[in-house]
Write an enzyme that holds these catalytic residues in place. Structure first.
Site, PDB file in Angstrom:
ATOM      1  N   TYR A  55       0.827  -1.217   0.000  1.00  0.00           N
ATOM      2  CA  TYR A  55       0.000   0.000   0.000  1.00  0.00           C
ATOM      3  C   TYR A  55       0.858   1.263   0.000  1.00  0.00           C
ATOM      4  O   TYR A  55       0.439   2.281  -0.557  1.00  0.00           O
ATOM      5  CB  TYR A  55      -1.001  -0.031   1.159  1.00  0.00           C
ATOM      6  CG  TYR A  55      -2.124  -0.995   0.887  1.00  0.00           C
ATOM      7  CD1 TYR A  55      -3.151  -0.654   0.007  1.00  0.00           C
ATOM      8  CD2 TYR A  55      -2.144  -2.268   1.451  1.00  0.00           C
ATOM      9  CE1 TYR A  55      -4.169  -1.554  -0.287  1.00  0.00           C
ATOM     10  CE2 TYR A  55      -3.154  -3.177   1.172  1.00  0.00           C
ATOM     11  CZ  TYR A  55      -4.166  -2.811   0.296  1.00  0.00           C
ATOM     12  OH  TYR A  55      -5.156  -3.701  -0.003  1.00  0.00           O
ATOM     13  N   HIS A 108     -14.587   1.790  -0.002  1.00  0.00           N
ATOM     14  CA  HIS A 108     -13.506   0.850   0.345  1.00  0.00           C
ATOM     15  C   HIS A 108     -12.297   1.543   0.959  1.00  0.00           C
ATOM     16  O   HIS A 108     -11.203   0.985   0.979  1.00  0.00           O
ATOM     17  CB  HIS A 108     -13.078   0.061  -0.907  1.00  0.00           C
ATOM     18  CG  HIS A 108     -14.099  -0.952  -1.358  1.00  0.00           C
ATOM     19  ND1 HIS A 108     -14.075  -1.568  -2.590  1.00  0.00           N
ATOM     20  CD2 HIS A 108     -15.191  -1.461  -0.721  1.00  0.00           C
ATOM     21  CE1 HIS A 108     -15.092  -2.413  -2.685  1.00  0.00           C
ATOM     22  NE2 HIS A 108     -15.792  -2.361  -1.575  1.00  0.00           N
ATOM     23  N   CYS A 135       1.083   7.065  16.079  1.00  0.00           N
ATOM     24  CA  CYS A 135      -0.206   7.708  15.798  1.00  0.00           C
ATOM     25  C   CYS A 135      -0.127   9.176  16.218  1.00  0.00           C
ATOM     26  O   CYS A 135       0.264   9.468  17.356  1.00  0.00           O
ATOM     27  CB  CYS A 135      -1.311   6.998  16.570  1.00  0.00           C
ATOM     28  SG  CYS A 135      -2.872   7.909  16.549  1.00  0.00           S
ATOM     29  N   CYS A 138      -2.639   9.446  19.520  1.00  0.00           N
ATOM     30  CA  CYS A 138      -2.385   8.791  20.815  1.00  0.00           C
ATOM     31  C   CYS A 138      -0.932   8.379  21.002  1.00  0.00           C
ATOM     32  O   CYS A 138      -0.552   7.937  22.092  1.00  0.00           O
ATOM     33  CB  CYS A 138      -3.296   7.573  20.989  1.00  0.00           C
ATOM     34  SG  CYS A 138      -2.835   6.146  19.978  1.00  0.00           S
ATOM     35  N   GLY A 175     -17.177   1.066 -14.892  1.00  0.00           N
ATOM     36  CA  GLY A 175     -15.851   0.468 -14.765  1.00  0.00           C
ATOM     37  C   GLY A 175     -15.679  -0.441 -13.576  1.00  0.00           C
ATOM     38  O   GLY A 175     -14.659  -0.389 -12.890  1.00  0.00           O
ATOM     39  N   LEU A 202     -15.863  -1.286 -20.169  1.00  0.00           N
ATOM     40  CA  LEU A 202     -15.083  -1.643 -21.355  1.00  0.00           C
ATOM     41  C   LEU A 202     -15.560  -2.962 -21.947  1.00  0.00           C
ATOM     42  O   LEU A 202     -15.716  -3.085 -23.159  1.00  0.00           O
ATOM     43  CB  LEU A 202     -13.598  -1.721 -20.979  1.00  0.00           C
ATOM     44  CG  LEU A 202     -12.584  -1.775 -22.116  1.00  0.00           C
ATOM     45  CD1 LEU A 202     -12.697  -0.565 -23.028  1.00  0.00           C
ATOM     46  CD2 LEU A 202     -11.169  -1.866 -21.543  1.00  0.00           C
TER      47      LEU A 202
HETATM   48  P1  OAD Z   1     -11.955  -4.891 -11.385  1.00  0.00           P
HETATM   49  O1  OAD Z   1     -10.497  -4.862 -11.751  1.00  0.00           O
HETATM   50  O2  OAD Z   1     -12.519  -6.148 -10.849  1.00  0.00           O
HETATM   51  O3  OAD Z   1     -12.832  -4.486 -12.642  1.00  0.00           O
HETATM   52  C1  OAD Z   1     -12.511  -3.390 -13.446  1.00  0.00           C
HETATM   53  C2  OAD Z   1     -13.535  -3.302 -14.563  1.00  0.00           C
HETATM   54  O4  OAD Z   1     -13.250  -2.144 -15.315  1.00  0.00           O
HETATM   55  C3  OAD Z   1     -13.525  -4.485 -15.550  1.00  0.00           C
HETATM   56  O5  OAD Z   1     -14.859  -4.915 -15.758  1.00  0.00           O
HETATM   57  C4  OAD Z   1     -12.940  -3.888 -16.819  1.00  0.00           C
HETATM   58  O6  OAD Z   1     -13.520  -4.441 -17.995  1.00  0.00           O
HETATM   59  C5  OAD Z   1     -13.334  -2.435 -16.694  1.00  0.00           C
HETATM   60  N1  OAD Z   1     -12.432  -1.513 -17.393  1.00  0.00           N
HETATM   61  C6  OAD Z   1     -11.097  -1.608 -17.574  1.00  0.00           C
HETATM   62  N2  OAD Z   1     -10.633  -0.541 -18.226  1.00  0.00           N
HETATM   63  C7  OAD Z   1     -11.696   0.268 -18.456  1.00  0.00           C
HETATM   64  C8  OAD Z   1     -11.874   1.526 -19.107  1.00  0.00           C
HETATM   65  N3  OAD Z   1     -10.852   2.183 -19.646  1.00  0.00           N
HETATM   66  N4  OAD Z   1     -13.119   2.054 -19.156  1.00  0.00           N
HETATM   67  C9  OAD Z   1     -14.169   1.393 -18.596  1.00  0.00           C
HETATM   68  N5  OAD Z   1     -14.068   0.212 -18.000  1.00  0.00           N
HETATM   69  C10 OAD Z   1     -12.854  -0.350 -17.918  1.00  0.00           C
HETATM   70  O7  OAD Z   1     -12.168  -3.680 -10.357  1.00  0.00           O
HETATM   71  P2  OAD Z   1     -13.401  -3.354  -9.405  1.00  0.00           P
HETATM   72  O8  OAD Z   1     -14.678  -3.879  -9.968  1.00  0.00           O
HETATM   73  O9  OAD Z   1     -13.303  -1.916  -9.073  1.00  0.00           O
HETATM   74  O10 OAD Z   1     -11.671  -3.890  -3.257  1.00  0.00           O
HETATM   75  O11 OAD Z   1     -13.018  -4.186  -8.131  1.00  0.00           O
HETATM   76  C11 OAD Z   1     -13.852  -4.111  -7.001  1.00  0.00           C
HETATM   77  C12 OAD Z   1     -13.069  -4.252  -5.729  1.00  0.00           C
HETATM   78  O12 OAD Z   1     -12.291  -5.446  -5.768  1.00  0.00           O
HETATM   79  C13 OAD Z   1     -12.045  -3.176  -5.493  1.00  0.00           C
HETATM   80  O13 OAD Z   1     -12.582  -2.015  -4.922  1.00  0.00           O
HETATM   81  C14 OAD Z   1     -11.089  -3.817  -4.562  1.00  0.00           C
HETATM   82  C15 OAD Z   1     -10.984  -5.174  -5.225  1.00  0.00           C
HETATM   83  O14 OAD Z   1     -10.615  -6.181  -4.419  1.00  0.00           O
HETATM   84  C16 OAD Z   1     -10.903  -3.633  -2.194  1.00  0.00           C
HETATM   85  O15 OAD Z   1      -9.738  -3.265  -2.247  1.00  0.00           O
HETATM   86  C17 OAD Z   1     -11.634  -3.795  -0.910  1.00  0.00           C
END
Ligand code: OAD
Length: 233
Positions: A55, A108, A135, A138, A175, A202
């Protein structure tokens, strides 16, 4: 389009064109790691240095990326939309706020926040956490963790989000792959409450069939088009 209350959910795809990697790439890895090795409380307990380093690198990388036309269009919508609007992002980057969005929830968590698990306070954070800074509230050492919602933890502001989703006229998902709950369930909640549901992605996602309409293409193109349609019908 005649809507007054809008809820927008964004995922990693909205930041992809800024150069922030999505979570589920073709190799199934997130920047070379399995998600369960860096994004769970168990991973943090087992190997805190790995997780902090992971991170810390993501946080530092934010200095090298900029909001793209999708973030900017959503900020314009926030500024100019006269009705209720809520932008709910699953992203932990700061590109929505840097673009100017204000009615925003980071469900998130945020890379630029650190959480002291000793006194349960949160602190804006720019630097690294690997060396266990005390911190600021504290003084406890060894208790500052990334303010990120890991798998198995409860996303932030769920009551407020669900209220907005159930009250909206238009729900837009941008997205996101629709893999991760509870965010992936918002479309059903909105649909049951009578909202029109629209997906911009996408590729067809896990959830495409649950939306009234899916538009396929890059967010940097589709989002400005949608915002123009909403603001200048
Ligand atoms: P993903 O990586 O699972 O999905 C990203 C989506 O964006 C996919 O469906 C791609 O097809 C689409 N994509 C990629 N490039 C794009 C573009 N230029 N324009 C539009 N769409 C595009 O990511 P999330 O769905 O955000 O959680 O993942 C959800 C959660 O899973 C995240 O917040 C994270 C992860 O684990 C935590 O960290 C708690």
């Amino acid at each position: 389009m005649g809507h007054s209350r809008i809820v927008i959910l964004t995922g990693a795809g909205v930041s992809a064109e800024s150069g922030v990697p999505t979570f589920r790439g073709p190799d199934g890895l997130w920047e070379g790691h399995r998600v369960e090795d860096v994004a769970t409380p168990e991973a943090f307990a087992r190997d805190p240095r790995l997780v902090q380093t992971f991170y810390d690198l993501r946080r530092a990388a934010l200095a090298k990326v900029e909001p793209n036309p999708a973030h900017l269009a959503l900020a314009r919508l926030d500024a100019d939309w006269p009705g209720d609007l809520l932008l709910v992002t699953q992203n932990v980057d700061d590109l929505h706020e840097r673009a100017g969005s204000r009615r925003l929830i980071h469900m998130h968590g945020r890379l630029k926040s650190a959480w002291c698990t000793a006194c349960d306070t949160r602190h804006g954070w720019e630097g690294a956490l690997l060396d266990w800074p005390p911190c600021p509230a504290c003084g406890a050492v060894g208790r500052m963790r990334p303010d990120i919602v890991w798998f198995g933890e409860m996303p932030y502001d769920m009551a407020r989000i669900e209220r907005a989703v159930m009250a909206c006229d238009l729900f837009v998902s941008i997205g996101t792959s629709g893999n991760v709950y509870p965010a992936a369930g918002f479309v059903d909640l909105a649909g049951r409450a009578g909202a029109r549901t629209l997906e911009l992605n996408l590729d067809p996602s896990m959830a495409s069939h649950r939306f009234d309409e899916s538009r396929l293409g890059p967010a940097g193109v589709l989002v400005p088009e949608l915002v123009a349609q909403l603001l200048d019908p």
